[in-house]
Scaffold this active site. Structure first.
Site, PDB file in Angstrom:
ATOM      1  CG  HIS A  32      -5.218  -3.240   9.347  1.00 13.51           C
ATOM      2  ND1 HIS A  32      -6.224  -3.030   8.441  1.00 13.51           N
ATOM      3  CD2 HIS A  32      -5.634  -2.694  10.515  1.00 13.51           C
ATOM      4  CE1 HIS A  32      -7.214  -2.375   9.022  1.00 13.51           C
ATOM      5  NE2 HIS A  32      -6.890  -2.165  10.290  1.00 13.51           N
ATOM      6  CB  THR A  33      -0.203  -4.808   5.439  1.00 12.05           C
ATOM      7  OG1 THR A  33      -1.108  -4.748   4.341  1.00 12.05           O
ATOM      8  CG2 THR A  33       1.134  -5.357   4.961  1.00 12.05           C
ATOM      9  CD  GLN A  34      -0.366  -8.118  11.275  1.00 10.27           C
ATOM     10  OE1 GLN A  34       0.300  -8.011  12.288  1.00 10.27           O
ATOM     11  NE2 GLN A  34      -1.527  -7.509  11.121  1.00 10.27           N
ATOM     12  CD  GLN A  35       6.328 -10.180   7.232  1.00 10.43           C
ATOM     13  OE1 GLN A  35       7.073 -10.031   8.196  1.00 10.43           O
ATOM     14  NE2 GLN A  35       6.306 -11.288   6.522  1.00 10.43           N
TER      15      GLN A  35
END
Length: 260
Positions: A32-35
Site C-alpha cells: 500500500h501507499t507508504q507516503q
C-alpha cells in the site's frame, strides 16, 4: 504501446518478441501507499453568521517541486456542502469519484432528500476509518463546510485516521499553524463567529491565503474560494491574490547583498 514500468526504454514486443519479465518477481506481497507523493497544502475555513467560507490554493506539489498549478481542491456536493482536500492528490481524486457516485445516487433517490454537510462529514469519517483499519489509509485531511439539517452553519474536519473535529475555524497543513491564529483572533468561539458578516469572513480568509503564500513554500497565489449558505454555494476557482510582490524583502537584513 506498453506503458508498464518494466517496458520503459525497451523495444516493442510485437517487433522483437515478448520480453522475459520473470526476474521482476511480481509474486511478492501486496503493498500500500507508504507516503503521499503529489500533495496539496492548506485548506482554511471560517464560519460566519449565515454560513461558511472555505478556501484552498490550486497548487499540487511533487515533493518540493511546484508541479501542477491548476488543481482544484474544493469540491461541491448537492448544493449543500463543499469539501476541501489537503494531502495526497491521487487519494483526493479517489474520494472525488466516490462523492460523485454518492451524489448521483442521492439525486436519483426516491425519498426526495439528500445528504447535508453534517451527514456528508459522517460518511467521509467512516470511509477514512475503514481504510485506516485496513492498513491502507487515504492520505488526506478534509474540511467539510456547509449547512446542517437545521440550516445552521456547519464546519468539521476528518483525517486519515478517521479522527473528527469541529470548530468555528479550521485549517489543514501549515494553515493550522499560520492561518489559525488569525482566524481565532477574529472568531475565538461560536458566539463570536455568529456575529461575523459574510464580508468580514471572506476578507479574513483572503488575508490567510496571503500569509500562506508568503510563508508556506508549498503554496501559490492562485486559489479557490467558496461561500456556503442555506441559499446555495458561490464557488470561484481562479481567484488571485492582489498586488503580491517580494520587493519588501530587499529591506530585510540578511536578504541578498547588504551594503550596510
Amino acid at each position: 504501446m506498453n506503458h508498464l514500468p518494466q517496458g520503459w526504454g525497451r523495444p516493442r514486443d510485437d517487433v522483437y518478441g515478448a520480453y522475459d519479465a520473470s526476474y521482476l518477481q511480481n509474486s511478492g506481497p501486496n503493498q500500500h501507499t507508504q507516503q503521499p507523493v503529489v500533495t496539496g497544502t492548506s485548506v482554511v475555513a471560517l464560519k460566519f453568521k449565515e454560513g461558511v467560507v472555505i478556501a484552498a490554493d490550486n497548487l499540487a506539489s511533487y515533493g518540493s517541486l511546484a508541479r501542477f498549478t491548476d488543481v482544484k481542491r474544493l469540491r461541491t456536493f448537492a448544493d449543500a456542502a463543499v469539501v476541501g482536500f489537503g494531502g495526497d492528490v491521487s487519494d483526493m481524486q479517489y474520494l472525488d469519484r466516490l462523492l460523485t457516485s454518492l451524489d448521483t445516487e442521492e439525486a436519483y433517490g426516491t425519498t426526495g432528500h439528500t445528504l447535508n454537510a453534517h451527514n456528508l462529514h459522517t460518511y467521509l469519517s467512516k470511509v477514512f476509518y475503514k481504510r485506516r483499519s485496513e492498513f491502507n489509509p487515504l492520505w488526506n485531511q478534509v474540511l467539510v463546510a456547509g449547512v446542517d439539517q437545521e440550516k445552521k452553519p456547519f464546519l468539521a474536519s476528518a483525517d486519515l485516521l478517521g479522527t473528527t473535529f469541529s470548530a468555528p475555524s479550521l485549517a489543514t497543513g501549515f494553515g493550522a499553524h499560520l492561518a489559525q491564529p488569525i482566524l481565532r483572533t477574529l472568531a475565538p468561539d461560536e458566539e463570536a463567529a455568529a456575529g461575523l458578516s459574510k464580508e468580514q469572513a471572506v476578507e479574513a480568509i483572503k488575508e490567510c491565503m496571503k500569509v500562506l503564500f508568503y510563508r508556506d513554500a508549498r503554496s501559490m497565489d492562485k486559489y479557490s474560494i467558496a461561500v456556503v449558505t442555506k441559499d446555495g454555494i458561490d464557488l470561484r476557482e481562479n481567484e488571485k491574490l492582489e498586488a503580491q510582490s517580494w520587493a519588501f524583502a530587499e529591506k530585510i537584513r540578511g536578504y541578498g547583498t547588504q551594503v550596510n
